[in-house]
Write a protein that holds these residues in place. Structure first.
Motif, mmCIF file in Angstrom:
data_model
loop_
_atom_site.group_PDB
_atom_site.id
_atom_site.type_symbol
_atom_site.label_atom_id
_atom_site.label_comp_id
_atom_site.label_asym_id
_atom_site.label_seq_id
_atom_site.Cartn_x
_atom_site.Cartn_y
_atom_site.Cartn_z
ATOM 1 N N HIS A 1 0.787 -1.238 0.000
ATOM 2 C CA HIS A 1 0.000 0.000 0.000
ATOM 3 C C HIS A 1 0.820 1.290 0.000
ATOM 4 N N LEU A 2 1.909 1.319 0.750
ATOM 5 C CA LEU A 2 2.630 2.582 0.911
ATOM 6 C C LEU A 2 3.660 2.835 -0.183
ATOM 7 N N PHE A 3 4.421 1.804 -0.540
ATOM 8 C CA PHE A 3 5.507 1.938 -1.520
ATOM 9 C C PHE A 3 5.488 0.743 -2.466
ATOM 10 N N PRO A 4 4.504 0.627 -3.338
ATOM 11 C CA PRO A 4 4.356 -0.589 -4.154
ATOM 12 C C PRO A 4 5.455 -0.820 -5.191
ATOM 13 N N SER A 5 6.285 0.163 -5.484
ATOM 14 C CA SER A 5 7.302 -0.031 -6.524
ATOM 15 C C SER A 5 8.660 -0.455 -5.966
ATOM 16 N N ILE A 6 8.691 -0.993 -4.771
ATOM 17 C CA ILE A 6 9.937 -1.404 -4.116
ATOM 18 C C ILE A 6 10.533 -2.621 -4.821
ATOM 19 N N ASP A 7 11.848 -2.583 -5.038
ATOM 20 C CA ASP A 7 12.576 -3.706 -5.644
ATOM 21 C C ASP A 7 13.204 -4.622 -4.607
ATOM 22 N N VAL A 8 13.680 -4.039 -3.493
ATOM 23 C CA VAL A 8 14.404 -4.820 -2.489
ATOM 24 C C VAL A 8 14.020 -4.338 -1.090
ATOM 25 N N VAL A 9 13.937 -5.290 -0.160
ATOM 26 C CA VAL A 9 13.667 -4.993 1.248
ATOM 27 C C VAL A 9 14.964 -5.189 2.025
ATOM 28 N N ILE A 10 15.310 -4.188 2.816
ATOM 29 C CA ILE A 10 16.485 -4.272 3.679
ATOM 30 C C ILE A 10 15.991 -4.177 5.116
ATOM 31 N N ALA A 11 16.137 -5.257 5.861
ATOM 32 C CA ALA A 11 15.705 -5.296 7.262
ATOM 33 C C ALA A 11 16.930 -5.155 8.147
ATOM 34 N N GLY A 12 16.930 -4.142 8.975
ATOM 35 C CA GLY A 12 18.065 -3.894 9.857
ATOM 36 C C GLY A 12 18.490 -2.447 9.736
ATOM 37 N N PRO A 13 19.602 -2.096 10.257
ATOM 38 C CA PRO A 13 20.569 -2.960 10.924
ATOM 39 C C PRO A 13 20.108 -3.322 12.328
ATOM 40 N N ASN A 14 20.269 -4.579 12.649
ATOM 41 C CA ASN A 14 19.861 -5.096 13.948
ATOM 42 C C ASN A 14 21.089 -5.295 14.823
ATOM 43 N N LEU A 15 21.106 -4.629 15.948
ATOM 44 C CA LEU A 15 22.196 -4.806 16.902
ATOM 45 C C LEU A 15 21.859 -6.034 17.739
ATOM 46 N N GLY A 16 22.412 -7.158 17.369
ATOM 47 C CA GLY A 16 22.144 -8.412 18.058
ATOM 48 C C GLY A 16 22.445 -9.582 17.154
ATOM 49 N N CYS A 17 22.735 -10.669 17.764
ATOM 50 C CA CYS A 17 23.155 -11.862 17.069
ATOM 51 C C CYS A 17 21.929 -12.640 16.579
ATOM 52 N N ASN A 18 21.834 -12.878 15.289
ATOM 53 C CA ASN A 18 20.733 -13.665 14.728
ATOM 54 C C ASN A 18 21.264 -14.907 14.034
ATOM 55 N N ILE A 19 22.185 -15.607 14.706
ATOM 56 C CA ILE A 19 22.686 -16.857 14.156
ATOM 57 C C ILE A 19 22.041 -18.008 14.900
ATOM 58 N N SER A 20 21.954 -19.121 14.295
ATOM 59 C CA SER A 20 21.315 -20.354 14.749
ATOM 60 C C SER A 20 19.817 -20.279 14.473
ATOM 61 N N SER A 21 19.225 -21.424 14.371
ATOM 62 C CA SER A 21 17.805 -21.505 14.015
ATOM 63 C C SER A 21 16.919 -20.763 14.997
ATOM 64 N N ILE A 22 17.167 -20.920 16.283
ATOM 65 C CA ILE A 22 16.278 -20.317 17.280
ATOM 66 C C ILE A 22 16.294 -18.795 17.189
ATOM 67 N N PHE A 23 17.473 -18.209 17.015
ATOM 68 C CA PHE A 23 17.542 -16.756 16.900
ATOM 69 C C PHE A 23 16.975 -16.280 15.572
ATOM 70 N N ALA A 24 17.334 -16.945 14.486
ATOM 71 C CA ALA A 24 16.875 -16.510 13.170
ATOM 72 C C ALA A 24 15.357 -16.591 13.047
ATOM 73 N N LEU A 25 14.756 -17.666 13.534
ATOM 74 C CA LEU A 25 13.308 -17.820 13.405
ATOM 75 C C LEU A 25 12.531 -16.935 14.374
#
Length: 172
Positions: free
Chosen positions: A95-119
């Motif tokens: 609805h807000l920006f329909p012509s977007i080509d790529v989504v960039i999520a972050g930067p996240n200060l924190g460790c997102n490694i391993s299945s439990i953190f990533a999910l």
């Protein structure tokens, strides 16, 4: 030509909300760098408060509202939503920006490694949502074991705190 050179419009989101020296210390400078050093039209849609550890959750049945937020006078207004990071991506792209080509999520200060953190990560969940909407997406997370940046981050963000006075009144 690389894919990133072909990107015309990028959406940035996070799970930490608007600029804040503690929860979201790098979002303002990250967006600023993207705008200054790429040709992308950068749009920003963030949760209005921290929404870490929600994965790719949505709030079914809830009314989600978008509030304009002006981070400074060099950037176009960002959108703050009372939803999850995945919800920000869903509504941002639909609805807000329909012509977007790529989504960039972050930067996240924190460790997102391993299945439990990533999910469990709202940052990764936002990237998954972008991919489910057939956009390229990336989640950017990192861990700093010895934070040497704290004084510099606080100084850089002193003028970019989430402040109700920076919200654009509805209808303007």
């Amino acid at each position: 030509m690389t894919y990133l050179q072909q990107v015309k419009a990028a959406a940035v989101t996070n799970d930490d909300g608007p600029p804040n020296a503690v929860a979201s210390p790098f979002i303002h400078s990250f967006v600023q760098e993207l705008q200054e050093h790429t040709e992308h039209d950068v749009s920003v849609v963030l949760p209005h408060v921290q929404r870490s550890w929600v994965g790719k959750a949505h709030f079914p049945g809830e009314i989600i509202t978008a509030t304009p937020y002006i981070p400074d006078d060099t950037m176009k207004p960002w959108k703050l939503l009372n939803g999850t990071p995945a919800c920000c991506v869903q509504l941002g792209l639909s609805h807000l920006f329909p012509s977007i080509d790529v989504v960039i999520a972050g930067p996240n200060l924190g460790c997102n490694i391993s299945s439990i953190f990533a999910l469990s990560s709202g940052t990764v969940g936002a990237a998954f949502e972008g991919a489910s909407l057939e956009r390229k997406a990336i989640a950017v997370s990192y861990e700093i074991r010895k934070p040497r940046h704290e004084a510099a981050v606080k100084e850089a963000n002193r003028d970019h705190k989430y402040d109700q006075n920076l919200l654009v009144p509805q209808g303007s």
